[in-house]
Motif scaffolding. Structure first.
Motif, PDB file in Angstrom:
ATOM      1  N   TYR A  47     -31.050   6.229  -2.765  1.00  0.00           N
ATOM      2  CA  TYR A  47     -31.148   4.773  -2.938  1.00  0.00           C
ATOM      3  C   TYR A  47     -32.564   4.259  -2.719  1.00  0.00           C
ATOM      4  O   TYR A  47     -33.092   3.495  -3.526  1.00  0.00           O
ATOM      5  CB  TYR A  47     -30.179   4.066  -1.982  1.00  0.00           C
ATOM      6  CG  TYR A  47     -30.218   2.559  -2.112  1.00  0.00           C
ATOM      7  CD1 TYR A  47     -29.449   1.920  -3.084  1.00  0.00           C
ATOM      8  CD2 TYR A  47     -31.025   1.789  -1.286  1.00  0.00           C
ATOM      9  CE1 TYR A  47     -29.496   0.543  -3.222  1.00  0.00           C
ATOM     10  CE2 TYR A  47     -31.074   0.415  -1.408  1.00  0.00           C
ATOM     11  CZ  TYR A  47     -30.297  -0.207  -2.376  1.00  0.00           C
ATOM     12  OH  TYR A  47     -30.346  -1.564  -2.512  1.00  0.00           O
ATOM     13  N   GLN A  48     -33.177   4.664  -1.607  1.00  0.00           N
ATOM     14  CA  GLN A  48     -34.490   4.123  -1.277  1.00  0.00           C
ATOM     15  C   GLN A  48     -35.550   4.506  -2.312  1.00  0.00           C
ATOM     16  O   GLN A  48     -36.438   3.713  -2.634  1.00  0.00           O
ATOM     17  CB  GLN A  48     -34.925   4.614   0.112  1.00  0.00           C
ATOM     18  CG  GLN A  48     -34.057   4.087   1.252  1.00  0.00           C
ATOM     19  CD  GLN A  48     -34.176   2.587   1.432  1.00  0.00           C
ATOM     20  OE1 GLN A  48     -35.133   1.974   0.975  1.00  0.00           O
ATOM     21  NE2 GLN A  48     -33.198   1.993   2.093  1.00  0.00           N
ATOM     22  N   GLY A  49     -35.466   5.736  -2.827  1.00  0.00           N
ATOM     23  CA  GLY A  49     -36.491   6.194  -3.758  1.00  0.00           C
ATOM     24  C   GLY A  49     -36.307   5.714  -5.178  1.00  0.00           C
ATOM     25  O   GLY A  49     -37.246   5.737  -5.977  1.00  0.00           O
ATOM     26  N   ALA A  50     -35.092   5.288  -5.524  1.00  0.00           N
ATOM     27  CA  ALA A  50     -34.822   4.846  -6.897  1.00  0.00           C
ATOM     28  C   ALA A  50     -35.541   3.531  -7.183  1.00  0.00           C
ATOM     29  O   ALA A  50     -35.670   2.674  -6.304  1.00  0.00           O
ATOM     30  CB  ALA A  50     -33.323   4.684  -7.110  1.00  0.00           C
ATOM     31  N   ARG A  51     -36.006   3.375  -8.411  1.00  0.00           N
ATOM     32  CA  ARG A  51     -36.722   2.170  -8.813  1.00  0.00           C
ATOM     33  C   ARG A  51     -35.996   1.499  -9.972  1.00  0.00           C
ATOM     34  O   ARG A  51     -35.672   2.153 -10.966  1.00  0.00           O
ATOM     35  CB  ARG A  51     -38.165   2.502  -9.223  1.00  0.00           C
ATOM     36  CG  ARG A  51     -39.016   3.069  -8.084  1.00  0.00           C
ATOM     37  CD  ARG A  51     -39.335   1.991  -7.061  1.00  0.00           C
ATOM     38  NE  ARG A  51     -40.138   2.506  -5.949  1.00  0.00           N
ATOM     39  CZ  ARG A  51     -39.628   2.911  -4.799  1.00  0.00           C
ATOM     40  NH1 ARG A  51     -38.298   2.893  -4.613  1.00  0.00           N
ATOM     41  NH2 ARG A  51     -40.402   3.354  -3.823  1.00  0.00           N
ATOM     42  N   VAL A  52     -35.779   0.187  -9.824  1.00  0.00           N
ATOM     43  CA  VAL A  52     -35.074  -0.562 -10.854  1.00  0.00           C
ATOM     44  C   VAL A  52     -35.795  -0.461 -12.184  1.00  0.00           C
ATOM     45  O   VAL A  52     -35.175  -0.268 -13.237  1.00  0.00           O
ATOM     46  CB  VAL A  52     -34.922  -2.038 -10.428  1.00  0.00           C
ATOM     47  CG1 VAL A  52     -34.472  -2.898 -11.614  1.00  0.00           C
ATOM     48  CG2 VAL A  52     -33.918  -2.163  -9.283  1.00  0.00           C
ATOM     49  N   ARG A  53     -37.108  -0.570 -12.167  1.00  0.00           N
ATOM     50  CA  ARG A  53     -37.868  -0.516 -13.427  1.00  0.00           C
ATOM     51  C   ARG A  53     -37.716   0.843 -14.097  1.00  0.00           C
ATOM     52  O   ARG A  53     -37.589   0.937 -15.323  1.00  0.00           O
ATOM     53  CB  ARG A  53     -39.347  -0.824 -13.170  1.00  0.00           C
ATOM     54  CG  ARG A  53     -40.179  -0.945 -14.445  1.00  0.00           C
ATOM     55  CD  ARG A  53     -41.556  -1.496 -14.138  1.00  0.00           C
ATOM     56  NE  ARG A  53     -41.496  -2.813 -13.555  1.00  0.00           N
ATOM     57  CZ  ARG A  53     -41.338  -3.934 -14.270  1.00  0.00           C
ATOM     58  NH1 ARG A  53     -41.211  -3.855 -15.593  1.00  0.00           N
ATOM     59  NH2 ARG A  53     -41.298  -5.107 -13.672  1.00  0.00           N
ATOM     60  N   SER A  54     -37.701   1.911 -13.295  1.00  0.00           N
ATOM     61  CA  SER A  54     -37.525   3.248 -13.855  1.00  0.00           C
ATOM     62  C   SER A  54     -36.141   3.406 -14.469  1.00  0.00           C
ATOM     63  O   SER A  54     -35.987   3.993 -15.544  1.00  0.00           O
ATOM     64  CB  SER A  54     -37.742   4.291 -12.753  1.00  0.00           C
ATOM     65  OG  SER A  54     -37.496   5.589 -13.240  1.00  0.00           O
ATOM     66  N   ILE A  55     -35.130   2.869 -13.801  1.00  0.00           N
ATOM     67  CA  ILE A  55     -33.764   2.929 -14.331  1.00  0.00           C
ATOM     68  C   ILE A  55     -33.678   2.171 -15.646  1.00  0.00           C
ATOM     69  O   ILE A  55     -33.105   2.653 -16.629  1.00  0.00           O
ATOM     70  CB  ILE A  55     -32.775   2.348 -13.305  1.00  0.00           C
ATOM     71  CG1 ILE A  55     -32.696   3.258 -12.077  1.00  0.00           C
ATOM     72  CG2 ILE A  55     -31.392   2.164 -13.921  1.00  0.00           C
ATOM     73  CD1 ILE A  55     -31.928   2.668 -10.911  1.00  0.00           C
ATOM     74  N   GLY A  72     -28.632  -7.004  -9.004  1.00  0.00           N
ATOM     75  CA  GLY A  72     -29.714  -6.343  -8.302  1.00  0.00           C
ATOM     76  C   GLY A  72     -29.455  -4.866  -8.095  1.00  0.00           C
ATOM     77  O   GLY A  72     -28.448  -4.311  -8.563  1.00  0.00           O
ATOM     78  N   LYS A  73     -30.346  -4.241  -7.375  1.00  0.00           N
ATOM     79  CA  LYS A  73     -30.293  -2.792  -7.174  1.00  0.00           C
ATOM     80  C   LYS A  73     -29.036  -2.363  -6.410  1.00  0.00           C
ATOM     81  O   LYS A  73     -28.391  -1.372  -6.756  1.00  0.00           O
ATOM     82  CB  LYS A  73     -31.544  -2.359  -6.416  1.00  0.00           C
ATOM     83  CG  LYS A  73     -31.648  -0.860  -6.136  1.00  0.00           C
ATOM     84  CD  LYS A  73     -32.936  -0.563  -5.387  1.00  0.00           C
ATOM     85  CE  LYS A  73     -33.046   0.893  -4.998  1.00  0.00           C
ATOM     86  NZ  LYS A  73     -34.290   1.176  -4.250  1.00  0.00           N
ATOM     87  N   GLU A  74     -28.658  -3.114  -5.379  1.00  0.00           N
ATOM     88  CA  GLU A  74     -27.505  -2.721  -4.574  1.00  0.00           C
ATOM     89  C   GLU A  74     -26.215  -2.790  -5.385  1.00  0.00           C
ATOM     90  O   GLU A  74     -25.373  -1.897  -5.320  1.00  0.00           O
ATOM     91  CB  GLU A  74     -27.394  -3.600  -3.335  1.00  0.00           C
ATOM     92  CG  GLU A  74     -26.260  -3.188  -2.410  1.00  0.00           C
ATOM     93  CD  GLU A  74     -26.384  -3.816  -1.030  1.00  0.00           C
ATOM     94  OE1 GLU A  74     -25.416  -4.466  -0.608  1.00  0.00           O
ATOM     95  OE2 GLU A  74     -27.440  -3.651  -0.400  1.00  0.00           O
ATOM     96  N   GLY A  75     -26.047  -3.849  -6.163  1.00  0.00           N
ATOM     97  CA  GLY A  75     -24.864  -3.962  -7.007  1.00  0.00           C
ATOM     98  C   GLY A  75     -24.791  -2.842  -8.031  1.00  0.00           C
ATOM     99  O   GLY A  75     -23.713  -2.327  -8.330  1.00  0.00           O
TER     100      GLY A  75
END
Length: 211
Positions: A47-55, A72-75
């Motif tokens: 979770y911490q390392g994942a990036r929304v922009r990369s996804i 958002g990222k958590e959802g």
């Protein structure tokens, strides 16, 4: 889990001027594309390392679509961690057979599901539980409510909460060693060997007296 979100009324409209060529229109399977990319990103980075922009880039959409569909990222993380099989169906599958072989059946079933995609969503949870309370809560609920508590209540003579926790510790530890730490020779051992050697522990936790 986050419920499916209906397609936006504007879905499928032509991308506005200025959008880079090759980007996926906002309503064209956007949610599914984001979920697929998120599962890969969370599995690889936690979770911490994942990036929304990369996804979003992997999904071929704008990063704003993560907020649009998941808040958002958590959802997105919660939605992406959907189990590969319905828990009720999984319990029915595990209980369908000789009770004396239940422990081996549990190990064989989990490893077969996880090995098919290198651990998949489960690995993302394991890598995130120490730093993200949402992931820890999901893991606790899976162990104590969704699966093992029901199995223990169905077959255990007593102390179902303790039996469920013991089973959870065994299965979570197995997943951590095999897919995250990649501890050899356990990481490359075949499913039959692990089912035969680890299954009896689960069998004792579920059906035998606990001293």
């Amino acid at each position: 889990m986050t419920p499916p979100v209906p397609e936006h009324p504007a879905a499928g409209l032509t991308a506005p001027p200025g959008r880079r060529r090759g980007r996926r229109p906002a309503g064209q399977n956007t949610r599914d594309a984001l979920l697929g990319a998120a599962r890969s990103e969370f599995s690889e980075r936690g979770y911490q390392g994942a990036r929304v922009r990369s996804i979003a880039t992997s999904a071929g959409v704008d990063a704003a679509m993560v907020n649009h569909w998941f808040g958002g990222k958590e959802g997105l993380f919660v939605a992406a961690m959907d189990l590969p099989i319905n828990p009720e169906q999984l319990i029915a599958r595990l209980l369908d057979g000789d009770l004396a072989d239940l422990g081996e059946r549990i190990v064989r079933t989990f490893l077969s599901v996880w090995d098919a995609n290198a651990g998949g969503a489960f690995v993302a949870l394991l890598r995130s539980v120490a730093t993200h309370e949402q992931a820890a809560r999901m893991m606790r609920e899976f162990v104590s409510q969704t699966l093992f508590a029901k199995l223990a209540a169905a077959v255990g003579p007593d102390r179902s909460d303790l039996r469920a926790a013991l089973c959870g510790s065994q299965v979570v530890g197995l997943g951590m060693a095999r897919y995250v730490i990649k501890l050899e020779p356990l990481a490359s051992a075949d499913v039959a060997t692990l089912a035969a050697t680890i299954g009896p522990n689960l069998q004792r936790y579920l059906t035998e007296p606990l001293h």
